[in-house]
Scaffold this motif. Sequence first.
Motif, PDB file in Angstrom:
ATOM      1  N   TRP A   1     -14.531  60.954 158.516  1.00 17.57           N
ATOM      2  CA  TRP A   1     -12.928  60.825 157.861  1.00 17.57           C
ATOM      3  C   TRP A   1     -12.396  59.339 158.485  1.00 17.57           C
ATOM      4  O   TRP A   1     -11.646  59.604 157.861  1.00 17.57           O
ATOM      5  CB  TRP A   1     -11.959  60.995 159.892  1.00 17.57           C
TER       6      TRP A   1
ATOM      7  N   GLY B   1       2.316  68.440 144.920  1.00 18.49           N
ATOM      8  CA  GLY B   1       2.159  68.002 147.358  1.00 18.49           C
ATOM      9  C   GLY B   1       2.517  66.837 147.135  1.00 18.49           C
ATOM     10  O   GLY B   1       2.593  66.702 148.727  1.00 18.49           O
ATOM     11  N   ALA B   2       2.263  66.177 146.168  1.00 14.74           N
ATOM     12  CA  ALA B   2       2.843  64.432 146.839  1.00 14.74           C
ATOM     13  C   ALA B   2       4.115  64.626 147.084  1.00 14.74           C
ATOM     14  O   ALA B   2       4.639  64.154 147.166  1.00 14.74           O
ATOM     15  CB  ALA B   2       2.369  63.870 146.107  1.00 14.74           C
ATOM     16  N   ALA B   3       3.931  65.199 149.059  1.00 11.77           N
ATOM     17  CA  ALA B   3       5.298  64.986 149.561  1.00 11.77           C
ATOM     18  C   ALA B   3       5.260  63.601 150.552  1.00 11.77           C
ATOM     19  O   ALA B   3       6.175  63.127 151.659  1.00 11.77           O
ATOM     20  CB  ALA B   3       5.382  65.524 150.237  1.00 11.77           C
ATOM     21  N   THR B   4       5.598  62.434 149.878  1.00  9.60           N
ATOM     22  CA  THR B   4       6.242  60.889 150.031  1.00  9.60           C
ATOM     23  C   THR B   4       7.232  60.802 150.606  1.00  9.60           C
ATOM     24  O   THR B   4       8.174  60.934 148.981  1.00  9.60           O
ATOM     25  CB  THR B   4       5.838  59.622 149.002  1.00  9.60           C
TER      26      THR B   4
ATOM     27  N   GLY C   1      -8.035  56.673 148.353  1.00 10.67           N
ATOM     28  CA  GLY C   1      -6.079  57.594 148.334  1.00 10.67           C
ATOM     29  C   GLY C   1      -6.499  58.588 148.254  1.00 10.67           C
ATOM     30  O   GLY C   1      -5.283  59.550 148.210  1.00 10.67           O
ATOM     31  N   GLY C   2      -7.644  59.303 148.706  1.00 10.96           N
ATOM     32  CA  GLY C   2      -7.669  60.601 148.999  1.00 10.96           C
ATOM     33  C   GLY C   2      -8.047  61.431 147.523  1.00 10.96           C
ATOM     34  O   GLY C   2      -7.936  63.270 147.143  1.00 10.96           O
TER      35      GLY C   2
ATOM     36  N   LYS D   1     -12.471  56.235 152.630  1.00  9.55           N
ATOM     37  CA  LYS D   1     -13.243  56.018 151.531  1.00  9.55           C
ATOM     38  C   LYS D   1     -12.917  54.199 150.974  1.00  9.55           C
ATOM     39  O   LYS D   1     -11.992  54.166 151.901  1.00  9.55           O
ATOM     40  CB  LYS D   1     -13.832  56.320 150.564  1.00  9.55           C
TER      41      LYS D   1
END
Lengths: 264, 308
Positions: free
Chosen positions: B279, B305-308, B286-287, B282
């Motif tokens: 988990w 999907g980048a729900a910021t 930022g994934g 890295k």
Amino acid sequence: MPAKVVFDNVSCVFQHRSGQLVQALRDVSFEAPEGQFICVVGRSGHGKTTLLRVLAGLQQPTGGSVAVGDRHVTRPGRDRAMVFQQDTVFPWMHVRDNVEFGLAAAGLSKSERRRISDRRLSEVGLDEFAQSWPRELSGGMRKRVALAAVLAVDADVWLMDEPFGSLDYFTRRQLHDLLIELWEEANKTVFFVTHDIEEALILADRVLLVSEGRIVDDLPVALPRPRDEDVRASAEAVGLTKRILSHLGVQTTHAAPSRLAAQG
Amino acid sequence: MSGVIRTISRHPAALLTWVVILVGWEIAAHLVPESPREGSPIVPSWEFVFTESFKDLSGNWTKPYWAPAPIRGGEETYLGALLALGYHSLSTLTRLLLGLGIGVAAGVGTGLLISYWATARRLAWPSLNFLRMVPLLAAIPLFQFWLGANSRGTTTFIAFGVWVVLVVGTLNAVANVPDRYLESARTLGASRVRTYLRVVVPGAMPELRTSLLLAAGLSWSLTVGAEYIGLRDGLGSIMAVAEYTTNTGRMIIIAICVGVFALLTFALLDRLFGRVVSWMPKVDDGGLTQVAGAGAIGAGKAVGGAAT
């Protein structure tokens, strides 16, 4: 159910390593009725966070008492949940497990936890990220996870310690809208600590102004919602801003409203 | 080992360092004065190491089967050398893995138990810290006197050394879990036990991983040290005989073997523990992983999907 919060002559004194005493709170007294959105505003180091931590039960007052509903606050409880300034989403749990953490602590069954976390994740717009690791999310998304975890435990009082302070302006504004939407639906009592006057005027029903450990002003904010740029540029909003700034010792005579807000 | 291969595949220039070391060694072998002892060059050439010195290792093969045993009048063979190296490596690895395994389980277990109770932590900390400061290699004779100069004594000694490092490492790792996670758990209604098991223990894992790798390195020193001082088998014992006969080539072979095995141990532990801390962020990705060769994509897809 939302709950009434009562601070009765609350004081909090810390001793510095050098032996010097620091009075973080001095005889703080106020009542917060059910369902009110209160912003606690003040300079850094003047007692805002201490006030919130005492209410959370994370800090014992050295004098006075705090009550939520008919219960005296002596330690953290399920009736109060907190979103912290720092990132407190557990990085070793998937997003869903983070949201369900408080529910598991309350002993809810797996299916019940799942039902609630589905709903709360959907409310904060993260239903597609339930199985993601927190490291795969942006800072704003992680704040949404923290919000969802607080929503999930259905606490009577939401405590927020500069939760959006580390986010960029646009993300912060999005989260303000989301928070107001969630609060209006849930009708909880909210304590929101900030040093940003614009943020306080966007969110609050009432502003408690803290300076040197005291509440130096208690301002009702009767601006209409939603509080868009026009509302925040109104004479009433500018008047509130000036009043807050004067308490903070900032000269405001010739400053434009937008600049005044930015100085918060 | 995988780390070495990864480094070389990403940065082929890293190979150059190895080439420089190998060539430099070979040059030194031809430049230094000759040793007064025949067959014991001060800096042996690679050819000498992998022919005469290596074959000489068959002297450590004592079984009456599979290859001639020089101790029984047989000749030196490469097969005998390989068998000897395998046999002694197996002895060393068995002791090391047993000692390391017991030490890790006992060290992490003790550390987590002590950490849970503040009083136990305060009482144990000074003595544990003192133990950590004691040079463990100097304690080998004492352990061998108490437990015997045998596999059991050596394994116990390794386990003890790893235990000391990991108790202290676990205490530190637990103490360094950020308070904000504990406070967040408390405000969400978690009990002390739940907070410890679900927050403190996993939160301590990244730092514990570092302690574990340090303990693995230490366990190699302890194993080879104990074998060197008092045992009749294992890579350390071959090293002791090599020193007695000033057989520098044999010393080099054993050093290379230990280095390779230590790297393998590291890689194994790193991989096993890597799953426990999968988990962990890295290096700031930022994934997102960059898509090689991709040009522009639709705006809708880019932010999907980048729900910021």
